[in-house]
Motif scaffolding. Structure first.
Motif, PDB file in Angstrom:
ATOM      1  N   LYS A  42       0.857  -1.192   0.000  1.00 25.78           N
ATOM      2  CA  LYS A  42       0.000   0.000   0.000  1.00 25.78           C
ATOM      3  C   LYS A  42       0.887   1.234   0.000  1.00 25.78           C
ATOM      4  O   LYS A  42       1.765   1.391   0.850  1.00 25.78           O
ATOM      5  CB  LYS A  42      -0.899  -0.004   1.242  1.00 25.78           C
ATOM      6  N   ILE A  43       0.621   2.121  -0.947  1.00 21.72           N
ATOM      7  CA  ILE A  43       1.424   3.324  -1.126  1.00 21.72           C
ATOM      8  C   ILE A  43       0.647   4.531  -0.612  1.00 21.72           C
ATOM      9  O   ILE A  43      -0.545   4.675  -0.891  1.00 21.72           O
ATOM     10  CB  ILE A  43       1.754   3.548  -2.626  1.00 21.72           C
ATOM     11  N   ILE A  44       1.339   5.392   0.119  1.00 22.98           N
ATOM     12  CA  ILE A  44       0.771   6.668   0.530  1.00 22.98           C
ATOM     13  C   ILE A  44       1.500   7.743  -0.269  1.00 22.98           C
ATOM     14  O   ILE A  44       2.728   7.853  -0.204  1.00 22.98           O
ATOM     15  CB  ILE A  44       0.939   6.938   2.043  1.00 22.98           C
ATOM     16  N   ASP A  45       0.744   8.504  -1.045  1.00 27.41           N
ATOM     17  CA  ASP A  45       1.316   9.590  -1.845  1.00 27.41           C
ATOM     18  C   ASP A  45       1.082  10.892  -1.087  1.00 27.41           C
ATOM     19  O   ASP A  45      -0.013  11.441  -1.085  1.00 27.41           O
ATOM     20  CB  ASP A  45       0.660   9.621  -3.228  1.00 27.41           C
ATOM     21  N   PHE A  46       2.125  11.358  -0.423  1.00 29.24           N
ATOM     22  CA  PHE A  46       2.063  12.554   0.407  1.00 29.24           C
ATOM     23  C   PHE A  46       2.243  13.793  -0.474  1.00 29.24           C
ATOM     24  O   PHE A  46       3.294  13.970  -1.080  1.00 29.24           O
ATOM     25  CB  PHE A  46       3.154  12.525   1.472  1.00 29.24           C
ATOM     26  N   GLY A  47       1.207  14.630  -0.554  1.00 25.71           N
ATOM     27  CA  GLY A  47       1.254  15.804  -1.411  1.00 25.71           C
ATOM     28  C   GLY A  47       1.079  15.397  -2.864  1.00 25.71           C
ATOM     29  O   GLY A  47       1.873  15.758  -3.729  1.00 25.71           O
ATOM     30  N   THR A  48       0.030  14.684  -3.146  1.00 25.70           N
ATOM     31  CA  THR A  48      -0.174  14.035  -4.444  1.00 25.70           C
ATOM     32  C   THR A  48      -0.285  14.977  -5.629  1.00 25.70           C
ATOM     33  O   THR A  48       0.006  14.606  -6.750  1.00 25.70           O
ATOM     34  CB  THR A  48      -1.400  13.105  -4.386  1.00 25.70           C
ATOM     35  N   GLY A  49      -0.728  16.211  -5.406  1.00 35.30           N
ATOM     36  CA  GLY A  49      -0.883  17.140  -6.536  1.00 35.30           C
ATOM     37  C   GLY A  49      -1.915  16.627  -7.522  1.00 35.30           C
ATOM     38  O   GLY A  49      -3.024  16.270  -7.145  1.00 35.30           O
ATOM     39  N   THR A  50      -1.537  16.541  -8.788  1.00 34.76           N
ATOM     40  CA  THR A  50      -2.469  16.118  -9.838  1.00 34.76           C
ATOM     41  C   THR A  50      -2.955  14.694  -9.642  1.00 34.76           C
ATOM     42  O   THR A  50      -4.005  14.315 -10.151  1.00 34.76           O
ATOM     43  CB  THR A  50      -1.810  16.192 -11.230  1.00 34.76           C
ATOM     44  N   GLY A  51      -2.170  13.884  -8.946  1.00 34.81           N
ATOM     45  CA  GLY A  51      -2.508  12.478  -8.748  1.00 34.81           C
ATOM     46  C   GLY A  51      -2.090  11.578  -9.898  1.00 34.81           C
ATOM     47  O   GLY A  51      -2.292  10.368  -9.848  1.00 34.81           O
ATOM     48  N   ARG A  52      -1.470  12.145 -10.924  1.00 39.72           N
ATOM     49  CA  ARG A  52      -1.100  11.333 -12.084  1.00 39.72           C
ATOM     50  C   ARG A  52      -0.053  10.270 -11.735  1.00 39.72           C
ATOM     51  O   ARG A  52      -0.132   9.138 -12.218  1.00 39.72           O
ATOM     52  CB  ARG A  52      -0.624  12.221 -13.233  1.00 39.72           C
ATOM     53  N   GLY A  53       0.903  10.615 -10.896  1.00 39.77           N
ATOM     54  CA  GLY A  53       1.891   9.628 -10.471  1.00 39.77           C
ATOM     55  C   GLY A  53       1.246   8.521  -9.659  1.00 39.77           C
ATOM     56  O   GLY A  53       1.529   7.331  -9.856  1.00 39.77           O
ATOM     57  N   ALA A  54       0.345   8.901  -8.750  1.00 36.45           N
ATOM     58  CA  ALA A  54      -0.360   7.909  -7.927  1.00 36.45           C
ATOM     59  C   ALA A  54      -1.213   6.989  -8.791  1.00 36.45           C
ATOM     60  O   ALA A  54      -1.322   5.793  -8.521  1.00 36.45           O
ATOM     61  CB  ALA A  54      -1.222   8.617  -6.893  1.00 36.45           C
ATOM     62  N   LYS A  55      -1.809   7.531  -9.839  1.00 32.03           N
ATOM     63  CA  LYS A  55      -2.643   6.703 -10.722  1.00 32.03           C
ATOM     64  C   LYS A  55      -1.792   5.658 -11.434  1.00 32.03           C
ATOM     65  O   LYS A  55      -2.217   4.503 -11.603  1.00 32.03           O
ATOM     66  CB  LYS A  55      -3.403   7.558 -11.729  1.00 32.03           C
TER      67      LYS A  55
END
Length: 190
Positions: A42-55
């Motif tokens: 499980k990954i936590i994206d801290f300060g995700t911004g656009t979310g494109r990297g998290a996607k």
């Protein structure tokens, strides 16, 4: 007005500018994470911004929780993809966070944090995830001039950031770039 409210309003303005969305460091640097995680983590994206990297991470098969201060940061295609394994939380990174994950992902965020809150943010990241990846800009931002205020509030050289992270975690690997530093960390053993 509280510091948190002030920062939230500033970033709500930023995310209303298409030009601010053009460059998403999380999207560019995501391969640094994909090569270091298992699909079950499980990954936590801290300060995700656009979310494109998290996607991209989510599309790889990982559950992802995205956290950001401004609720208008996510790109529309990221919002459409939200599901129980791909969530967004509007939270301030220096407040106590009620999330846990296996791996932290934080790109182009820590330099945006007010200097007096950097320790709180790093402590929260390491508390939530036993290992992770940080990419931190070491130069002033350029977009702040559009708003008339600085966005990078903690601009420090790579070695300052490495020592700062070492206060909270073990630095496993460093990559020094001309305008940023990438830091892979593991939580210190108690």
């Amino acid at each position: 007005m509280s510091l948190k409210t002030q920062e939230r309003r500033k970033y709500e303005k930023c995310w209303n500018h298409d030009a601010y969305r053009n460059m998403a460091p999380g999207e560019v640097l995501v391969q640094d994470v994909l090569s270091n995680i298992n699909k079950s983590e499980k990954i936590i994206d801290f300060g995700t911004g656009t979310g494109r990297g998290a996607k991209i991470i989510h599309d790889n098969g990982n559950p992802v929780v995205m956290i950001d201060l401004a609720d208008n940061c996510l790109d529309p295609e990221v919002k459409k993809a939200l599901d129980p394994n791909f969530r967004f939380l509007e939270e301030c990174l220096w407040d106590e966070l009620h999330v846990e994950g296996d791996y932290a992902y934080c790109t182009d965020v820590l330099e945006h944090i007010p200097p007096e809150k950097v320790d709180d943010v790093l402590k929260n990241i390491v508390k939530a995830c036993p290992k992770g990846y940080l990419n931190i800009s070491t130069i002033q931002d350029h977009f702040g001039t559009v708003l008339g205020e600085a966005l990078h509030l903690t601009v420090e050289p790579w070695d300052w950031w490495a020592h700062k992270v070492q206060e909270f975690a073990t630095v496993e690997k460093l990559r020094i770039n001309p305008t940023s530093v990438s830091i892979w960390f593991n939580k210190k053993e108690d």
